[in-house]
Design a protein around this motif. Structure first.
Motif, PDB file in Angstrom:
ATOM      1  N   LEU A  56      38.239  48.900  25.613  1.00 28.25           N
ATOM      2  CA  LEU A  56      37.892  49.627  26.097  1.00 28.25           C
ATOM      3  C   LEU A  56      39.072  50.741  26.871  1.00 28.25           C
ATOM      4  N   ASN A  57      38.960  51.734  26.944  1.00 34.67           N
ATOM      5  CA  ASN A  57      39.823  52.407  27.502  1.00 34.67           C
ATOM      6  C   ASN A  57      40.275  52.179  29.058  1.00 34.67           C
ATOM      7  N   VAL A  58      42.330  52.542  28.978  1.00 33.85           N
ATOM      8  CA  VAL A  58      41.833  51.839  30.809  1.00 33.85           C
ATOM      9  C   VAL A  58      42.878  53.153  30.785  1.00 33.85           C
ATOM     10  N   HIS A  59      43.155  53.620  32.044  1.00 35.24           N
ATOM     11  CA  HIS A  59      43.954  54.180  32.636  1.00 35.24           C
ATOM     12  C   HIS A  59      45.194  53.833  33.904  1.00 35.24           C
ATOM     13  N   THR A  60      44.679  51.946  34.546  1.00 33.97           N
ATOM     14  CA  THR A  60      45.176  51.203  34.884  1.00 33.97           C
ATOM     15  C   THR A  60      45.554  50.431  34.747  1.00 33.97           C
ATOM     16  N   PRO A  61      46.888  50.003  34.488  1.00 31.80           N
ATOM     17  CA  PRO A  61      47.256  48.402  34.257  1.00 31.80           C
ATOM     18  C   PRO A  61      47.413  47.703  35.830  1.00 31.80           C
ATOM     19  N   LEU A  62      46.794  46.343  35.891  1.00 37.09           N
ATOM     20  CA  LEU A  62      46.952  45.837  36.909  1.00 37.09           C
ATOM     21  C   LEU A  62      48.181  44.289  36.703  1.00 37.09           C
ATOM     22  N   THR A  63      48.977  44.501  38.069  1.00 34.76           N
ATOM     23  CA  THR A  63      50.049  43.026  37.902  1.00 34.76           C
ATOM     24  C   THR A  63      49.585  42.082  38.953  1.00 34.76           C
ATOM     25  N   PRO A  64      48.423  41.750  38.359  1.00 37.07           N
ATOM     26  CA  PRO A  64      47.976  40.219  39.539  1.00 37.07           C
ATOM     27  C   PRO A  64      49.235  39.659  39.802  1.00 37.07           C
ATOM     28  N   ASN A  65      50.008  39.218  39.325  1.00 31.50           N
ATOM     29  CA  ASN A  65      51.049  37.829  39.633  1.00 31.50           C
ATOM     30  C   ASN A  65      51.978  38.403  40.612  1.00 31.50           C
ATOM     31  N   ASP A  66      52.083  39.884  40.734  1.00 31.10           N
ATOM     32  CA  ASP A  66      53.105  39.989  41.991  1.00 31.10           C
ATOM     33  C   ASP A  66      52.105  39.277  43.222  1.00 31.10           C
ATOM     34  N   LEU A  67      50.941  38.924  43.268  1.00 29.80           N
ATOM     35  CA  LEU A  67      49.728  37.898  44.338  1.00 29.80           C
ATOM     36  C   LEU A  67      50.548  36.514  44.662  1.00 29.80           C
ATOM     37  N   VAL A  68      50.918  35.753  42.759  1.00 32.94           N
ATOM     38  CA  VAL A  68      50.924  34.656  43.493  1.00 32.94           C
ATOM     39  C   VAL A  68      52.662  34.347  43.294  1.00 32.94           C
ATOM     40  N   LYS A  69      53.759  35.274  42.968  1.00 31.92           N
ATOM     41  CA  LYS A  69      54.800  34.982  42.538  1.00 31.92           C
ATOM     42  C   LYS A  69      55.951  33.971  42.271  1.00 31.92           C
ATOM     43  N   GLY A  70      54.956  32.715  40.985  1.00 37.24           N
ATOM     44  CA  GLY A  70      55.296  32.082  40.812  1.00 37.24           C
ATOM     45  C   GLY A  70      55.080  30.484  42.324  1.00 37.24           C
ATOM     46  N   ILE A  98      43.838  33.635  47.372  1.00 35.60           N
ATOM     47  CA  ILE A  98      44.127  34.059  46.822  1.00 35.60           C
ATOM     48  C   ILE A  98      43.026  34.484  45.817  1.00 35.60           C
ATOM     49  N   LYS A  99      41.966  33.440  45.930  1.00 35.94           N
ATOM     50  CA  LYS A  99      40.353  34.380  45.164  1.00 35.94           C
ATOM     51  C   LYS A  99      40.066  34.974  46.026  1.00 35.94           C
ATOM     52  N   GLU A 100      39.957  35.177  47.078  1.00 37.99           N
ATOM     53  CA  GLU A 100      39.901  36.259  48.449  1.00 37.99           C
ATOM     54  C   GLU A 100      40.138  37.434  47.832  1.00 37.99           C
ATOM     55  N   ILE A 101      42.108  37.410  48.201  1.00 43.86           N
ATOM     56  CA  ILE A 101      42.372  39.000  47.750  1.00 43.86           C
ATOM     57  C   ILE A 101      42.071  39.801  46.855  1.00 43.86           C
ATOM     58  N   ILE A 102      42.307  38.909  45.476  1.00 39.03           N
ATOM     59  CA  ILE A 102      41.269  39.353  44.059  1.00 39.03           C
ATOM     60  C   ILE A 102      40.373  39.741  44.172  1.00 39.03           C
ATOM     61  N   ALA A 103      39.443  39.330  44.737  1.00 34.44           N
ATOM     62  CA  ALA A 103      38.343  40.035  44.795  1.00 34.44           C
ATOM     63  C   ALA A 103      38.042  40.612  45.732  1.00 34.44           C
ATOM     64  N   GLU A 104      38.603  41.368  46.597  1.00 33.93           N
ATOM     65  CA  GLU A 104      39.206  42.590  47.580  1.00 33.93           C
ATOM     66  C   GLU A 104      40.632  43.782  46.602  1.00 33.93           C
ATOM     67  N   SER A 105      40.806  43.265  45.748  1.00 36.38           N
ATOM     68  CA  SER A 105      42.282  44.055  45.200  1.00 36.38           C
ATOM     69  C   SER A 105      41.230  45.922  43.856  1.00 36.38           C
ATOM     70  N   ALA A 106      41.895  46.173  43.753  1.00 35.24           N
ATOM     71  CA  ALA A 106      41.670  47.285  43.140  1.00 35.24           C
ATOM     72  C   ALA A 106      41.212  47.275  41.847  1.00 35.24           C
TER      73      ALA A 106
END
Length: 198
Positions: A56-70, A98-106
Motif C-alpha cells: 500500500l502506498n505510504v505518505h506518513t511513516p510513524l515512529t511508535p517507539n517514541d512512546l516507550v523509549k526502551g 501505552i495501548k490507550e495512547i496508541i489507540a488515540e494516535s494518528a
C-alpha cells in the motif's frame, strides 16, 4: 526436481517509487515478459506462481517507539503496516496506558486479533496494532513510498496465485497468502491432501 525463482524487481521499485508509478508499470511489464519465458521453459511441469502480499502506498511513516523509549526493556517492533509491543519488564497498568495512547494516535487503524498475532509469529508480544492506509510503522529515515505488513483485510491488499499442472488448474485464484505453503506442500507430496501443516 524443484526450482524456486524469486522475481523481486517490482517489490523493490514499489517500495522506492510507490504503486502506480511509471517505474512500477515498467517493472510489471518486465515481470510479465519474464514469467512468459519461464512458463514456456517449464513445459508440462507443475508450476505454482504466487505474489507476495501486496503493498500500500505510504505518505506518513510513524515512529511508535517514541512512546516507550526502551522503558524497562520494552520496545515496539515496527513491521510496515503493523507493529508489536514487546513489554519487557513493563507493569500491566503501563502496558494498558501505552495501548490507550496508541489507540488515540494518528494513523492507528485497529488492534490485531489473536489469530492475526498467531499467524504473524508474534505470540510473545503484549499486543499488535496496524496502521490506516497511507501510514506505516517504520523509522522515519526509511521513507518508503509503499510497504507491506498490513493485515489481510485491508482493501486492495490481496495475494494472487496460480497453479498449473498435469492434473490440476487453479488459474487466477485469489486467496490468503497462508494458502500457499499447504498448496505447495501438497503438490510436492510432503503432506497428504487432507492433512494440515503443523
Amino acid at each position: 526436481g524443484l526450482a524456486f525463482i524469486h522475481l523481486s524487481l517490482y517489490d523493490t521499485l514499489c517500495h522506492r517509487y510507490g504503486k502506480g508509478s511509471a517505474e512500477t508499470d515498467k517493472a510489471l511489464e518486465a515481470l510479465n515478459n519474464n514469467l512468459e519465458t519461464l512458463l514456456e521453459a517449464a513445459g508440462d511441469r507443475d508450476v505454482i506462481l504466487f505474489t507476495d502480499h501486496s503493498q500500500l502506498n505510504v505518505h506518513t511513516p510513524l515512529t511508535p517507539n517514541d512512546l516507550v523509549k526502551g522503558e524497562n526493556g520494552s520496545f515496539i517492533e515496527c513491521c510496515g503496516g503493523s507493529a508489536f509491543l514487546h513489554a519487557g519488564g513493563l507493569a500491566d497498568h503501563r502496558v494498558a496506558q501505552i495501548k490507550e495512547i496508541i489507540a488515540e494516535s494518528a494513523g492507528f487503524r485497529r488492534f490485531l486479533t489473536q489469530d492475526e498475532m498467531n499467524e504473524s509469529g508474534h505470540t510473545h508480544a503484549a499486543f499488535g496494532f496496524c496502521a490506516k492506509a497511507g501510514y506505516c510503522y517504520e523509522p522515519a529515515q526509511k521513507r518508503m513510498k509503499a510497504t507491506h505488513g498490513y493485515p489481510l483485510d485491508m482493501p486492495g491488499y490481496d495475494v494472487f496465485y496460480m497453479a498449473r499442472g498435469r492434473d490440476f488448474d487453479m488459474s487466477g485464484a485469489k486467496g490468503s497468502l497462508l494458502d500457499i505453503a499447504p498448496l505447495a506442500a501438497r503438490r510436492l507430496g510432503l503432506i497428504g491432501v487432507g492433512q494440515q501443516l503443523e
